[in-house]
Design a protein around this motif. Structure first.
Motif, PDB file in Angstrom:
ATOM      1  N   THR A 199       0.878  -1.167   0.000  1.00 30.42           N
ATOM      2  CA  THR A 199       0.000   0.000   0.000  1.00 30.42           C
ATOM      3  C   THR A 199       0.915   1.216   0.000  1.00 30.42           C
ATOM      4  OG1 THR A 199      -0.074  -0.087   2.396  1.00 30.42           O
ATOM      5  CG2 THR A 199      -1.879  -1.141   1.221  1.00 30.42           C
ATOM      6  N   PHE A 200       0.642   2.177  -0.830  1.00 26.78           N
ATOM      7  CA  PHE A 200       1.503   3.343  -0.950  1.00 26.78           C
ATOM      8  C   PHE A 200       1.068   4.359   0.087  1.00 26.78           C
ATOM      9  CE2 PHE A 200       3.753   1.777  -4.449  1.00 26.78           C
ATOM     10  CZ  PHE A 200       2.856   1.006  -5.172  1.00 26.78           C
ATOM     11  N   SER A 201       1.664   4.233   1.262  1.00 29.90           N
ATOM     12  CA  SER A 201       1.302   5.094   2.377  1.00 29.90           C
ATOM     13  C   SER A 201       2.569   5.488   3.124  1.00 29.90           C
ATOM     14  CB  SER A 201       0.332   4.370   3.314  1.00 29.90           C
ATOM     15  OG  SER A 201       0.990   3.282   3.933  1.00 29.90           O
ATOM     16  N   SER A 202       2.390   6.072   4.267  1.00 31.23           N
ATOM     17  CA  SER A 202       3.528   6.500   5.067  1.00 31.23           C
ATOM     18  C   SER A 202       4.043   5.368   5.950  1.00 31.23           C
ATOM     19  CB  SER A 202       3.117   7.689   5.944  1.00 31.23           C
ATOM     20  OG  SER A 202       2.060   7.284   6.801  1.00 31.23           O
ATOM     21  N   GLY A 203       3.774   4.153   5.587  1.00 33.16           N
ATOM     22  CA  GLY A 203       4.258   3.023   6.364  1.00 33.16           C
ATOM     23  C   GLY A 203       3.192   2.386   7.229  1.00 33.16           C
ATOM     24  N   THR A 204       2.047   3.003   7.337  1.00 29.68           N
ATOM     25  CA  THR A 204       0.955   2.451   8.111  1.00 29.68           C
ATOM     26  C   THR A 204       0.102   1.574   7.192  1.00 29.68           C
ATOM     27  OG1 THR A 204       0.912   4.458   9.429  1.00 29.68           O
ATOM     28  CG2 THR A 204      -1.019   3.013   9.566  1.00 29.68           C
ATOM     29  N   PRO A 205      -0.146   0.326   7.574  1.00 32.78           N
ATOM     30  CA  PRO A 205      -0.966  -0.533   6.718  1.00 32.78           C
ATOM     31  C   PRO A 205      -2.356   0.063   6.498  1.00 32.78           C
ATOM     32  CG  PRO A 205       0.064  -1.818   8.452  1.00 32.78           C
ATOM     33  CD  PRO A 205       0.317  -0.376   8.766  1.00 32.78           C
ATOM     34  N   VAL A 206      -2.860  -0.131   5.302  1.00 35.49           N
ATOM     35  CA  VAL A 206      -4.188   0.340   4.939  1.00 35.49           C
ATOM     36  C   VAL A 206      -5.059  -0.871   4.674  1.00 35.49           C
ATOM     37  CG1 VAL A 206      -5.511   1.648   3.239  1.00 35.49           C
ATOM     38  CG2 VAL A 206      -3.235   2.434   3.916  1.00 35.49           C
ATOM     39  N   ALA A 207      -6.174  -0.955   5.376  1.00 40.44           N
ATOM     40  CA  ALA A 207      -7.074  -2.090   5.188  1.00 40.44           C
ATOM     41  C   ALA A 207      -7.745  -1.986   3.819  1.00 40.44           C
ATOM     42  CB  ALA A 207      -8.120  -2.106   6.285  1.00 40.44           C
ATOM     43  N   LYS A 208      -7.868  -3.091   3.140  1.00 43.81           N
ATOM     44  CA  LYS A 208      -8.510  -3.156   1.824  1.00 43.81           C
ATOM     45  C   LYS A 208      -9.475  -4.329   1.810  1.00 43.81           C
ATOM     46  CE  LYS A 208      -6.116  -0.140  -0.734  1.00 43.81           C
ATOM     47  NZ  LYS A 208      -6.708   0.862  -1.558  1.00 43.81           N
ATOM     48  N   ASP A 209     -10.578  -4.176   1.081  1.00 47.87           N
ATOM     49  CA  ASP A 209     -11.450  -5.309   0.829  1.00 47.87           C
ATOM     50  C   ASP A 209     -10.651  -6.315   0.016  1.00 47.87           C
ATOM     51  OD1 ASP A 209     -13.563  -4.032   2.076  1.00 47.87           O
ATOM     52  OD2 ASP A 209     -14.475  -3.350   0.197  1.00 47.87           O
ATOM     53  N   ARG A 210     -10.985  -7.596   0.177  1.00 42.85           N
ATOM     54  CA  ARG A 210     -10.241  -8.605  -0.555  1.00 42.85           C
ATOM     55  C   ARG A 210     -11.092  -9.858  -0.727  1.00 42.85           C
ATOM     56  NH1 ARG A 210      -9.508  -8.201   4.515  1.00 42.85           N
ATOM     57  NH2 ARG A 210      -8.882  -9.862   5.885  1.00 42.85           N
ATOM     58  N   PHE A 211     -10.698 -10.663  -1.691  1.00 43.62           N
ATOM     59  CA  PHE A 211     -11.274 -11.981  -1.905  1.00 43.62           C
ATOM     60  C   PHE A 211     -10.176 -12.971  -1.555  1.00 43.62           C
ATOM     61  CE2 PHE A 211     -13.888  -9.252  -4.435  1.00 43.62           C
ATOM     62  CZ  PHE A 211     -15.157  -9.798  -4.343  1.00 43.62           C
ATOM     63  N   VAL A 264     -12.902   1.184  -5.998  1.00 45.96           N
ATOM     64  CA  VAL A 264     -14.163   0.945  -6.693  1.00 45.96           C
ATOM     65  C   VAL A 264     -14.005   1.069  -8.200  1.00 45.96           C
ATOM     66  CG1 VAL A 264     -15.618   1.609  -4.766  1.00 45.96           C
ATOM     67  CG2 VAL A 264     -14.881   3.346  -6.389  1.00 45.96           C
ATOM     68  N   ASP A 265     -12.988   1.792  -8.646  1.00 49.33           N
ATOM     69  CA  ASP A 265     -12.773   1.955 -10.075  1.00 49.33           C
ATOM     70  C   ASP A 265     -11.762   0.951 -10.637  1.00 49.33           C
ATOM     71  OD1 ASP A 265     -10.635   3.042  -8.717  1.00 49.33           O
ATOM     72  OD2 ASP A 265     -10.423   4.759 -10.059  1.00 49.33           O
ATOM     73  N   ASP A 266     -11.406  -0.067  -9.847  1.00 50.95           N
ATOM     74  CA  ASP A 266     -10.478  -1.095 -10.295  1.00 50.95           C
ATOM     75  C   ASP A 266     -11.081  -1.813 -11.499  1.00 50.95           C
ATOM     76  OD1 ASP A 266      -8.591  -3.062 -10.602  1.00 50.95           O
ATOM     77  OD2 ASP A 266      -8.749  -3.834  -8.554  1.00 50.95           O
ATOM     78  N   PRO A 267     -10.423  -1.780 -12.660  1.00 49.09           N
ATOM     79  CA  PRO A 267     -10.991  -2.389 -13.862  1.00 49.09           C
ATOM     80  C   PRO A 267     -10.946  -3.921 -13.860  1.00 49.09           C
ATOM     81  CG  PRO A 267      -8.818  -1.574 -14.337  1.00 49.09           C
ATOM     82  CD  PRO A 267      -9.146  -1.144 -12.919  1.00 49.09           C
ATOM     83  N   ASP A 268     -10.146  -4.503 -12.980  1.00 50.56           N
ATOM     84  CA  ASP A 268     -10.004  -5.957 -12.956  1.00 50.56           C
ATOM     85  C   ASP A 268     -11.014  -6.585 -12.007  1.00 50.56           C
ATOM     86  OD1 ASP A 268      -7.821  -5.899 -14.698  1.00 50.56           O
ATOM     87  OD2 ASP A 268      -6.442  -5.518 -13.039  1.00 50.56           O
ATOM     88  N   SER A 269     -11.655  -7.630 -12.462  1.00 51.68           N
ATOM     89  CA  SER A 269     -12.590  -8.380 -11.628  1.00 51.68           C
ATOM     90  C   SER A 269     -11.842  -9.535 -10.986  1.00 51.68           C
ATOM     91  CB  SER A 269     -13.733  -8.939 -12.470  1.00 51.68           C
ATOM     92  OG  SER A 269     -14.441  -7.896 -13.067  1.00 51.68           O
ATOM     93  N   PRO A 270     -12.193  -9.862  -9.749  1.00 47.87           N
ATOM     94  CA  PRO A 270     -11.518 -10.995  -9.112  1.00 47.87           C
ATOM     95  C   PRO A 270     -11.926 -12.305  -9.770  1.00 47.87           C
ATOM     96  CG  PRO A 270     -13.327 -10.240  -7.754  1.00 47.87           C
ATOM     97  CD  PRO A 270     -13.197  -9.266  -8.878  1.00 47.87           C
ATOM     98  N   PRO A 271     -11.053 -13.287  -9.734  1.00 48.32           N
ATOM     99  CA  PRO A 271     -11.441 -14.592 -10.257  1.00 48.32           C
ATOM    100  C   PRO A 271     -12.514 -15.202  -9.357  1.00 48.32           C
ATOM    101  CG  PRO A 271      -9.276 -14.696  -9.231  1.00 48.32           C
ATOM    102  CD  PRO A 271      -9.692 -13.258  -9.222  1.00 48.32           C
ATOM    103  N   GLU A 272     -13.311 -16.082  -9.898  1.00 47.33           N
ATOM    104  CA  GLU A 272     -14.354 -16.725  -9.109  1.00 47.33           C
ATOM    105  C   GLU A 272     -13.783 -17.827  -8.229  1.00 47.33           C
ATOM    106  OE1 GLU A 272     -17.743 -17.985 -11.349  1.00 47.33           O
ATOM    107  OE2 GLU A 272     -17.774 -16.130 -12.516  1.00 47.33           O
TER     108      GLU A 272
END
Length: 142
Positions: free
Chosen positions: A84-96, A111-119
Motif C-alpha cells: 500500500t503506498f502510504s507512510s508506512g501504516t498498513p491500509v485495510a482493503k477489501d479482498r477476496f 471501486v474503479d479497479d478495472p479488474d474483476s476478481p477470479p471466481e
C-alpha cells in the motif's frame, strides 16, 4: 531479470532449481513447455495468457510459490502482496481470499479497479473465493 520482474525468467530459474524440491518435480515438463511457448510468443496478449498460466503453475506447490515470491519484486505477482503506498501504516482493503489457509488473496484496489476478481482460487481450483471486508480478521487471528 529486469527490474520490473519477469515471470517467464523467474519460471525458467525455478525450472533449473526444481531438482531441489522433489515434491514439485512433476512440474518440470509442463513448466518447461510453458516457458518455451511464452519465450516464443510474439503476440502481447497471448504472452500475457502464458504469463498468467505460469503464475498458476508455480503456485501449485508451496516451495515453488515461495521461490517465485522471492524472485519477483513485491509489486509484481499476487495482488494480495502488493504494497500500500502510504507512510508506512498498513491500509485495510477489501479482498477476496481462498478459505483454505488464505493461500490466495485478491485485493480490491478501489471501486474503479478495472479488474474483476477470479471466481475460483487458482491454487485450489475447486474452491470459490470468499469476500472479506476491510478490517475483517479471520477467527483465531487478532
Amino acid at each position: 531479470m529486469n527490474e520490473d520482474g519477469d515471470i517467464v525468467e523467474v519460471a525458467g530459474r525455478v525450472l533449473r532449481e526444481l531438482d531441489r524440491w522433489p515434491e514439485a518435480a512433476a512440474l518440470a515438463g509442463p513448466l518447461a513447455a510453458l516457458v518455451r511457448r511464452a519465450n516464443a510468443e510474439t503476440d502481447p496478449d497471448a504472452r500475457a495468457d502464458h504469463e498468467d498460466e505460469l503464475y498458476r503453475l508455480l503456485s501449485r506447490h508451496e516451495t515453488t510459490r515461495h521461490r517465485m515470491d522471492e524472485l519477483l519484486p513485491s509489486t509484481v505477482g499476487w495482488r494480495g502482496l502488493e504494497p500500500t503506498f502510504s507512510s508506512g501504516t498498513p491500509v485495510a482493503k477489501d479482498r477476496f481470499v481462498c478459505p483454505r489457509e488464505d493461500h490466495y488473496v485478491w485485493t480490491v484496489l478501489g471501486v474503479d479497479d478495472p479488474d474483476s476478481p477470479p471466481e475460483r482460487c487458482p491454487v485450489h481450483t475447486d474452491v470459490a473465493l470468499v469476500f472479506r471486508a476491510a478490517g475483517f480478521a479471520a477467527p483465531g487471528t487478532a
